[in-house]
Design a protein around this motif. Structure first.
Motif, PDB file in Angstrom:
ATOM      1  N   GLY A 155      44.030  84.126  43.484  1.00  0.00           N
ATOM      2  CA  GLY A 155      43.895  83.781  43.236  1.00  0.00           C
ATOM      3  C   GLY A 155      44.246  82.807  42.170  1.00  0.00           C
ATOM      4  O   GLY A 155      45.426  82.208  41.281  1.00  0.00           O
ATOM      5  N   GLN A 156      43.626  83.762  40.368  1.00  0.00           N
ATOM      6  CA  GLN A 156      43.623  83.542  39.472  1.00  0.00           C
ATOM      7  C   GLN A 156      45.000  84.434  39.360  1.00  0.00           C
ATOM      8  O   GLN A 156      45.578  83.904  38.019  1.00  0.00           O
ATOM      9  CB  GLN A 156      42.640  84.482  38.195  1.00  0.00           C
ATOM     10  CG  GLN A 156      40.865  83.392  39.280  1.00  0.00           C
ATOM     11  CD  GLN A 156      39.860  83.680  38.275  1.00  0.00           C
ATOM     12  OE1 GLN A 156      39.818  84.750  37.387  1.00  0.00           O
ATOM     13  NE2 GLN A 156      39.195  82.761  38.870  1.00  0.00           N
ATOM     14  N   SER A 157      45.047  85.587  39.530  1.00  0.00           N
ATOM     15  CA  SER A 157      46.542  85.992  39.233  1.00  0.00           C
ATOM     16  C   SER A 157      47.685  85.814  39.623  1.00  0.00           C
ATOM     17  O   SER A 157      48.506  85.636  39.280  1.00  0.00           O
ATOM     18  CB  SER A 157      46.132  87.817  39.711  1.00  0.00           C
ATOM     19  OG  SER A 157      46.109  88.139  41.200  1.00  0.00           O
ATOM     20  N   LEU A 205      47.933  82.224  39.301  1.00  0.00           N
ATOM     21  CA  LEU A 205      48.430  81.686  38.626  1.00  0.00           C
ATOM     22  C   LEU A 205      48.791  81.913  37.279  1.00  0.00           C
ATOM     23  O   LEU A 205      49.261  80.986  36.685  1.00  0.00           O
ATOM     24  CB  LEU A 205      46.625  80.822  38.343  1.00  0.00           C
ATOM     25  CG  LEU A 205      46.921  79.335  39.967  1.00  0.00           C
ATOM     26  CD1 LEU A 205      45.305  79.390  38.994  1.00  0.00           C
ATOM     27  CD2 LEU A 205      47.125  78.397  39.777  1.00  0.00           C
ATOM     28  N   SER A 206      48.867  83.615  37.197  1.00  0.00           N
ATOM     29  CA  SER A 206      48.548  84.125  35.448  1.00  0.00           C
ATOM     30  C   SER A 206      50.520  84.155  35.273  1.00  0.00           C
ATOM     31  O   SER A 206      50.974  84.426  36.198  1.00  0.00           O
ATOM     32  CB  SER A 206      48.443  85.122  35.212  1.00  0.00           C
ATOM     33  OG  SER A 206      47.300  85.254  35.727  1.00  0.00           O
ATOM     34  N   ASP A 251      39.374  84.664  44.757  1.00  0.00           N
ATOM     35  CA  ASP A 251      39.382  84.493  44.343  1.00  0.00           C
ATOM     36  C   ASP A 251      40.292  85.023  42.780  1.00  0.00           C
ATOM     37  O   ASP A 251      41.111  84.291  41.667  1.00  0.00           O
ATOM     38  CB  ASP A 251      37.919  83.837  42.945  1.00  0.00           C
ATOM     39  CG  ASP A 251      36.857  82.719  44.090  1.00  0.00           C
ATOM     40  OD1 ASP A 251      37.773  82.031  44.756  1.00  0.00           O
ATOM     41  OD2 ASP A 251      35.901  82.849  43.795  1.00  0.00           O
ATOM     42  N   GLN A 252      40.091  86.259  42.510  1.00  0.00           N
ATOM     43  CA  GLN A 252      40.805  87.296  41.744  1.00  0.00           C
ATOM     44  C   GLN A 252      42.486  86.819  41.975  1.00  0.00           C
ATOM     45  O   GLN A 252      43.542  87.215  41.287  1.00  0.00           O
ATOM     46  CB  GLN A 252      40.432  89.145  42.089  1.00  0.00           C
ATOM     47  CG  GLN A 252      38.730  88.592  41.504  1.00  0.00           C
ATOM     48  CD  GLN A 252      38.996  88.389  40.020  1.00  0.00           C
ATOM     49  OE1 GLN A 252      39.690  89.365  39.166  1.00  0.00           O
ATOM     50  NE2 GLN A 252      37.936  88.260  39.376  1.00  0.00           N
TER      51      GLN A 252
END
Length: 162
Positions: free
Chosen positions: A157-159, A161-162, A154-155
């Motif tokens: 995946g979030q990075s 997107l940044s 998840d982490q």
């Protein structure tokens, strides 16, 4: 435990309650340490439910009693407070207080030395309980690693997107 022996049940309930108070723990904490539900613990204390050898061992560990203490109480004797590093391992690892935590290798050596002095039937019984506990711990470890993997994914995946 034989549910019909009222005097044995009362002795066990009184001994457990006295020890709980000595350790300044709530019943919920005893149940959690013994890895049983609060309802099951309450039913054991009231004599409404028996318990397995594994639950007996876990209750003795939760109450910081030496192995065989519950049988001693049910037989009219007294429980023996845990005294050795090995016997209080559950307490020290859960609370972080007390003795320096021994390594797995040191504990295994202590267990092997202690097991050598036991009758064969008892040694087999304890080895079975240890194997069951190790299987449960391995399952728990796998579950935790899966959760960490999901968190890391998840982490990532979030990075991305940044």
């Amino acid at each position: 435990m034989n549910r019909t022996d009222e005097s044995a049940r009362l002795r066990l309930a009184d001994a457990m309650d006295g020890r709980r108070k000595e350790l300044r723990l709530r019943w919920e904490e005893i149940a959690e340490r013994a890895e049983i539900s609060g309802t099951h613990l309450r039913r054991i204390r009231r004599g409404e439910s028996g318990f397995t050898d594994l639950v007996e061992v876990r209750l003795e560990e939760a109450l910081l009693w030496s192995p065989g203490s519950i049988k001693a109480v049910l037989g009219g004797g007294e429980p023996t407070p845990a005294a050795s590093r090995l016997e209080i391992l559950a307490h020290t690892t859960q609370t972080g207080h007390g003795l320096d935590t021994p390594t797995v290798k040191e504990l295994q050596a202590e267990i092997d030395a202690l097991m050598g002095g036991l009758p064969e039937w008892r040694r087999r019984r304890l080895e079975k309980l240890i194997a069951e506990e190790e299987a449960e711990l391995e399952h728990l470890r796998r579950s935790r690693l899966k959760r960490w993997k999901e968190v890391i994914e998840d982490q990532r995946g979030q990075s991305d997107l940044s």
